[in-house]
Design a protein around this motif. Sequence first.
Motif, PDB file in Angstrom:
ATOM      1  N   ILE A  89     -10.705 -35.541 -44.575  1.00  0.00           N
ATOM      2  CA  ILE A  89     -11.434 -34.620 -43.856  1.00  0.00           C
ATOM      3  C   ILE A  89     -11.338 -34.648 -42.543  1.00  0.00           C
ATOM      4  O   ILE A  89     -11.161 -33.664 -41.561  1.00  0.00           O
ATOM      5  CB  ILE A  89     -12.964 -34.706 -44.170  1.00  0.00           C
ATOM      6  N   ARG A  90     -11.047 -36.115 -41.856  1.00  0.00           N
ATOM      7  CA  ARG A  90     -10.865 -36.224 -40.430  1.00  0.00           C
ATOM      8  C   ARG A  90      -9.548 -35.726 -40.101  1.00  0.00           C
ATOM      9  O   ARG A  90      -9.508 -35.090 -39.044  1.00  0.00           O
ATOM     10  CB  ARG A  90     -11.167 -37.815 -40.235  1.00  0.00           C
ATOM     11  N   ALA A  91      -8.307 -36.013 -40.915  1.00  0.00           N
ATOM     12  CA  ALA A  91      -7.154 -35.269 -40.656  1.00  0.00           C
ATOM     13  C   ALA A  91      -7.139 -33.702 -40.506  1.00  0.00           C
ATOM     14  O   ALA A  91      -6.641 -33.322 -39.606  1.00  0.00           O
ATOM     15  CB  ALA A  91      -6.106 -35.838 -41.741  1.00  0.00           C
ATOM     16  N   PHE A  92      -7.875 -33.187 -41.442  1.00  0.00           N
ATOM     17  CA  PHE A  92      -7.905 -31.792 -41.208  1.00  0.00           C
ATOM     18  C   PHE A  92      -8.660 -31.329 -40.113  1.00  0.00           C
ATOM     19  O   PHE A  92      -8.268 -30.391 -39.607  1.00  0.00           O
ATOM     20  CB  PHE A  92      -8.550 -31.342 -42.737  1.00  0.00           C
ATOM     21  N   GLY A 131     -16.791 -34.148 -34.614  1.00  0.00           N
ATOM     22  CA  GLY A 131     -18.159 -34.273 -34.607  1.00  0.00           C
ATOM     23  C   GLY A 131     -18.707 -33.707 -35.959  1.00  0.00           C
ATOM     24  O   GLY A 131     -19.340 -34.230 -36.918  1.00  0.00           O
ATOM     25  N   ALA A 132     -18.145 -32.381 -36.381  1.00  0.00           N
ATOM     26  CA  ALA A 132     -18.584 -31.469 -37.295  1.00  0.00           C
ATOM     27  C   ALA A 132     -17.816 -32.323 -38.709  1.00  0.00           C
ATOM     28  O   ALA A 132     -18.668 -32.409 -39.733  1.00  0.00           O
ATOM     29  CB  ALA A 132     -17.957 -30.044 -37.086  1.00  0.00           C
ATOM     30  N   ALA A 133     -16.775 -32.815 -38.689  1.00  0.00           N
ATOM     31  CA  ALA A 133     -16.346 -33.553 -39.755  1.00  0.00           C
ATOM     32  C   ALA A 133     -16.987 -34.758 -40.057  1.00  0.00           C
ATOM     33  O   ALA A 133     -17.497 -34.963 -41.242  1.00  0.00           O
ATOM     34  CB  ALA A 133     -14.967 -34.196 -39.335  1.00  0.00           C
ATOM     35  N   GLU A 134     -17.347 -35.597 -39.075  1.00  0.00           N
ATOM     36  CA  GLU A 134     -18.267 -36.712 -39.278  1.00  0.00           C
ATOM     37  C   GLU A 134     -19.574 -36.394 -39.846  1.00  0.00           C
ATOM     38  O   GLU A 134     -20.106 -36.951 -40.910  1.00  0.00           O
ATOM     39  CB  GLU A 134     -18.360 -37.730 -38.049  1.00  0.00           C
ATOM     40  N   LEU A 135     -20.359 -35.048 -39.346  1.00  0.00           N
ATOM     41  CA  LEU A 135     -21.557 -34.851 -40.049  1.00  0.00           C
ATOM     42  C   LEU A 135     -21.341 -34.439 -41.267  1.00  0.00           C
ATOM     43  O   LEU A 135     -22.204 -34.590 -42.374  1.00  0.00           O
ATOM     44  CB  LEU A 135     -21.819 -33.643 -39.322  1.00  0.00           C
ATOM     45  N   TYR A 172     -23.276 -36.429 -44.340  1.00  0.00           N
ATOM     46  CA  TYR A 172     -24.468 -35.590 -45.101  1.00  0.00           C
ATOM     47  C   TYR A 172     -24.029 -35.221 -46.748  1.00  0.00           C
ATOM     48  O   TYR A 172     -24.747 -34.892 -47.296  1.00  0.00           O
ATOM     49  CB  TYR A 172     -24.877 -34.589 -44.517  1.00  0.00           C
ATOM     50  N   THR A 173     -22.647 -35.333 -47.100  1.00  0.00           N
ATOM     51  CA  THR A 173     -22.318 -34.942 -48.382  1.00  0.00           C
ATOM     52  C   THR A 173     -21.860 -36.198 -49.335  1.00  0.00           C
ATOM     53  O   THR A 173     -21.426 -36.002 -50.512  1.00  0.00           O
ATOM     54  CB  THR A 173     -21.199 -34.038 -48.248  1.00  0.00           C
ATOM     55  N   ARG A 174     -22.004 -37.368 -48.622  1.00  0.00           N
ATOM     56  CA  ARG A 174     -21.747 -38.566 -49.512  1.00  0.00           C
ATOM     57  C   ARG A 174     -23.081 -39.400 -49.767  1.00  0.00           C
ATOM     58  O   ARG A 174     -24.011 -39.135 -49.240  1.00  0.00           O
ATOM     59  CB  ARG A 174     -20.764 -39.547 -48.629  1.00  0.00           C
TER      60      ARG A 174
END
Length: 72
Positions: free
Chosen positions: A2-5, A49-53, A57-59
């Motif tokens: 997700i971070r790479a994307f 920031g959006a990726a970290e959120l 919140y999904t894990r």
Amino acid sequence: MIRAFAIALGISTIRVVGGVFDMVLTPAGYRSQEIFVLSFWAGWLITLGAAELWIRYTRPRSPLLAVPASAT
């Protein structure tokens, strides 16, 4: 992954943010170099920031809190 994307998507976010910053900050007297640097940082920070959120919140909060399938 997700971070790479998010990093890959950050390039397009930089362009969008740069366009907005250009319209808003150029009349305020900012130079092109300053707008470029601001849009670069803002674009990366927004997407990462959006990726970290999303990740946070999904894990599950803790693997110890997860109920095993055999416990039901």
